[in-house]
Design a protein around this motif. Structure first.
Motif, PDB file in Angstrom:
ATOM      1  N   ASN A  96       4.699   2.449  18.617  1.00 36.88           N
ATOM      2  CA  ASN A  96       5.562   3.615  18.774  1.00 36.88           C
ATOM      3  C   ASN A  96       6.956   3.222  18.284  1.00 36.88           C
ATOM      4  N   GLU A  97       7.465   3.971  17.313  1.00 36.20           N
ATOM      5  CA  GLU A  97       8.752   3.615  16.719  1.00 36.20           C
ATOM      6  C   GLU A  97       9.908   3.687  17.718  1.00 36.20           C
ATOM      7  N   LYS A  98       9.685   4.369  18.849  1.00 32.65           N
ATOM      8  CA  LYS A  98      10.724   4.476  19.869  1.00 32.65           C
ATOM      9  C   LYS A  98      10.753   3.262  20.803  1.00 32.65           C
ATOM     10  N   ASP A  99       9.756   2.405  20.705  1.00 31.54           N
ATOM     11  CA  ASP A  99       9.699   1.233  21.575  1.00 31.54           C
ATOM     12  C   ASP A  99      10.824   0.254  21.248  1.00 31.54           C
ATOM     13  N   SER A 100      11.324  -0.419  22.262  1.00 33.00           N
ATOM     14  CA  SER A 100      12.303  -1.479  22.041  1.00 33.00           C
ATOM     15  C   SER A 100      11.597  -2.693  21.450  1.00 33.00           C
ATOM     16  N   GLU A 101      12.379  -3.662  21.001  1.00 30.85           N
ATOM     17  CA  GLU A 101      11.791  -4.868  20.406  1.00 30.85           C
ATOM     18  C   GLU A 101      10.928  -5.604  21.427  1.00 30.85           C
ATOM     19  N   VAL A 102      11.397  -5.682  22.669  1.00 30.78           N
ATOM     20  CA  VAL A 102      10.655  -6.388  23.702  1.00 30.78           C
ATOM     21  C   VAL A 102       9.327  -5.687  23.990  1.00 30.78           C
ATOM     22  N   VAL A 103       9.357  -4.356  24.148  1.00 28.83           N
ATOM     23  CA  VAL A 103       8.127  -3.605  24.409  1.00 28.83           C
ATOM     24  C   VAL A 103       7.158  -3.755  23.245  1.00 28.83           C
ATOM     25  N   GLY A 104       7.674  -3.757  22.019  1.00 29.42           N
ATOM     26  CA  GLY A 104       6.823  -3.949  20.846  1.00 29.42           C
ATOM     27  C   GLY A 104       6.117  -5.295  20.882  1.00 29.42           C
ATOM     28  N   MET A 105       6.841  -6.350  21.293  1.00 29.78           N
ATOM     29  CA  MET A 105       6.231  -7.681  21.382  1.00 29.78           C
ATOM     30  C   MET A 105       5.194  -7.741  22.501  1.00 29.78           C
ATOM     31  N   ILE A 106       5.494  -7.069  23.630  1.00 31.43           N
ATOM     32  CA  ILE A 106       4.538  -7.030  24.740  1.00 31.43           C
ATOM     33  C   ILE A 106       3.237  -6.369  24.298  1.00 31.43           C
ATOM     34  N   LYS A 107       3.358  -5.226  23.634  1.00 31.21           N
ATOM     35  CA  LYS A 107       2.161  -4.505  23.164  1.00 31.21           C
ATOM     36  C   LYS A 107       1.368  -5.342  22.162  1.00 31.21           C
ATOM     37  N   GLU A 108       2.081  -6.039  21.291  1.00 33.51           N
ATOM     38  CA  GLU A 108       1.411  -6.866  20.283  1.00 33.51           C
ATOM     39  C   GLU A 108       0.579  -7.962  20.947  1.00 33.51           C
ATOM     40  N   LEU A 109       1.154  -8.620  21.934  1.00 31.21           N
ATOM     41  CA  LEU A 109       0.418  -9.673  22.642  1.00 31.21           C
ATOM     42  C   LEU A 109      -0.775  -9.102  23.408  1.00 31.21           C
ATOM     43  N   LEU A 110      -0.563  -7.966  24.072  1.00 32.55           N
ATOM     44  CA  LEU A 110      -1.648  -7.337  24.816  1.00 32.55           C
ATOM     45  C   LEU A 110      -2.789  -6.927  23.888  1.00 32.55           C
ATOM     46  N   GLU A 111      -2.438  -6.383  22.730  1.00 37.76           N
ATOM     47  CA  GLU A 111      -3.444  -5.889  21.781  1.00 37.76           C
ATOM     48  C   GLU A 111      -4.217  -7.024  21.124  1.00 37.76           C
ATOM     49  N   THR A 112      -3.526  -8.062  20.690  1.00 37.82           N
ATOM     50  CA  THR A 112      -4.165  -9.110  19.883  1.00 37.82           C
ATOM     51  C   THR A 112      -4.711 -10.285  20.688  1.00 37.82           C
ATOM     52  N   ARG A 113      -4.104 -10.588  21.841  1.00 36.79           N
ATOM     53  CA  ARG A 113      -4.500 -11.785  22.568  1.00 36.79           C
ATOM     54  C   ARG A 113      -5.211 -11.495  23.895  1.00 36.79           C
ATOM     55  N   ILE A 114      -4.816 -10.409  24.545  1.00 36.59           N
ATOM     56  CA  ILE A 114      -5.314 -10.151  25.896  1.00 36.59           C
ATOM     57  C   ILE A 114      -6.440  -9.131  25.931  1.00 36.59           C
ATOM     58  N   ARG A 115      -6.293  -8.004  25.219  1.00 41.66           N
ATOM     59  CA  ARG A 115      -7.330  -6.953  25.248  1.00 41.66           C
ATOM     60  C   ARG A 115      -8.703  -7.466  24.825  1.00 41.66           C
ATOM     61  N   PRO A 116      -8.829  -8.252  23.737  1.00 42.80           N
ATOM     62  CA  PRO A 116     -10.172  -8.720  23.334  1.00 42.80           C
ATOM     63  C   PRO A 116     -10.887  -9.490  24.442  1.00 42.80           C
ATOM     64  N   ALA A 117     -10.151 -10.326  25.165  1.00 43.24           N
ATOM     65  CA  ALA A 117     -10.760 -11.103  26.241  1.00 43.24           C
ATOM     66  C   ALA A 117     -11.205 -10.206  27.392  1.00 43.24           C
ATOM     67  N   GLN A 161      -6.680  18.031  21.598  1.00 40.08           N
ATOM     68  CA  GLN A 161      -7.374  17.897  22.875  1.00 40.08           C
ATOM     69  C   GLN A 161      -8.587  16.988  22.769  1.00 40.08           C
ATOM     70  N   ASN A 162      -9.246  16.994  21.609  1.00 38.31           N
ATOM     71  CA  ASN A 162     -10.462  16.218  21.472  1.00 38.31           C
ATOM     72  C   ASN A 162     -10.205  14.770  21.111  1.00 38.31           C
ATOM     73  N   LYS A 163      -8.984  14.367  21.125  1.00 37.16           N
ATOM     74  CA  LYS A 163      -8.679  12.974  20.808  1.00 37.16           C
ATOM     75  C   LYS A 163      -8.388  12.155  22.060  1.00 37.16           C
ATOM     76  N   GLY A 164      -8.347  12.799  23.225  1.00 37.74           N
ATOM     77  CA  GLY A 164      -8.117  12.076  24.450  1.00 37.74           C
ATOM     78  C   GLY A 164      -6.694  11.566  24.558  1.00 37.74           C
ATOM     79  N   LEU A 165      -6.476  10.709  25.539  1.00 37.90           N
ATOM     80  CA  LEU A 165      -5.159  10.135  25.729  1.00 37.90           C
ATOM     81  C   LEU A 165      -4.880   9.094  24.659  1.00 37.90           C
ATOM     82  N   PRO A 166      -3.643   8.998  24.185  1.00 38.01           N
ATOM     83  CA  PRO A 166      -3.327   8.002  23.161  1.00 38.01           C
ATOM     84  C   PRO A 166      -3.463   6.593  23.715  1.00 38.01           C
ATOM     85  N   ASP A 167      -3.760   5.665  22.835  1.00 39.16           N
ATOM     86  CA  ASP A 167      -3.860   4.262  23.226  1.00 39.16           C
ATOM     87  C   ASP A 167      -2.478   3.773  23.648  1.00 39.16           C
ATOM     88  N   SER A 168      -2.374   3.285  24.873  1.00 34.40           N
ATOM     89  CA  SER A 168      -1.077   2.860  25.390  1.00 34.40           C
ATOM     90  C   SER A 168      -0.517   1.643  24.659  1.00 34.40           C
TER      91      SER A 168
END
Length: 220
Positions: A112-133, A101-108
């Motif tokens: 996640n090993e259940k993610d498809s290849e496409v979703v994994g690539m989307i998350k990677e781009l969002l995390e490394t290229r878009i979120r910092p900006a 409970q004290n960890k809050g909601l997981p980082d979206s």
């Protein structure tokens, strides 16, 4: 919206989510992360949202509020709490004793090993290229899903309410995702029920203010 850099850590240790957002006074009191500072900030006339990033605070105001009037009080409250060493975000013992409970909601954007290849690539781009900006501008981004070629995203903090949020999605995030990932056909912004309710409440409040100003002008 304005971004403040208090020069100290804002979020509690061990929090899995990269942000906490308060859209109404009730949320500042509710577990698992009540915040006395957010409660005080939202009590200022014209302030509509408080957003905590890892090391910054973003304050959003109503459209008819003037920063010249509210910024001094906002700055004073944040400075007071930072200088006092008071905890910005609290965790009650009851919530802390509840597993996870004290960890809050997981980082979206987390892997996640259940993610498809496409979703994994989307998350990677969002995390490394878009979120910092986006964090540089005082906001963050949530990944809400990938359906029928559309990436579902929720903008947080300053980016959620800024006039250029649609431009940010279309010309920035969407163009980058479509450039690198051919399966992506577009980006859709998601708005949750709490946000809609909050916006409706402030629209009603602004309408009352306009009516009062009209009555005052008619009297004069």
């Amino acid at each position: 919206a304005l971004k403040f850099l208090p020069n100290r850590q804002i979020l509690p240790e061990g929090l899995s989510s990269p942000f906490i957002e308060y859209l109404n006074p009730r949320s500042t009191l509710a577990p698992p992360f009540p915040s006395p500072l957010a409660a005080r900030l939202l009590s200022i006339d014209g302030i509509t949202a408080v957003f905590y990033g890892p090391d910054f605070i973003t304050i959003t105001k109503a459209a008819d509020a003037n920063w010249a009037h509210v910024k001094p009080e906002v700055f004073s409250l944040i400075t007071e709490v930072v200088n006092s060493g008071e905890r910005i975000v609290s965790t009650s013992e009851k919530d802390a004793s509840t597993a996870g409970q004290n960890k809050g909601l997981p980082d979206s954007l987390a892997y996640n090993e259940k993610d498809s290849e496409v979703v994994g690539m989307i998350k990677e781009l969002l995390e490394t290229r878009i979120r910092p900006a986006i964090q540089d501008d005082g906001g963050d981004v949530d990944f809400c899903g990938f359906e029928n070629g559309k990436v579902l995203l929720k903008l947080r903090g300053a980016c959620r309410t800024c006039d250029s949020s649609t431009v940010t999605l279309r010309n920035g995030i969407e163009s980058m995702l479509m450039h690198y990932i051919e399966e992506v056909q577009g980006v859709t912004q998601v708005v949750d029920e709490a946000e809609l309710t909050s916006n409706e409440e402030f629209e009603r409040f602004e309408e009352k203010l306009r009516e009062r100003k009209g009555m005052s002008a008619a009297t004069n």
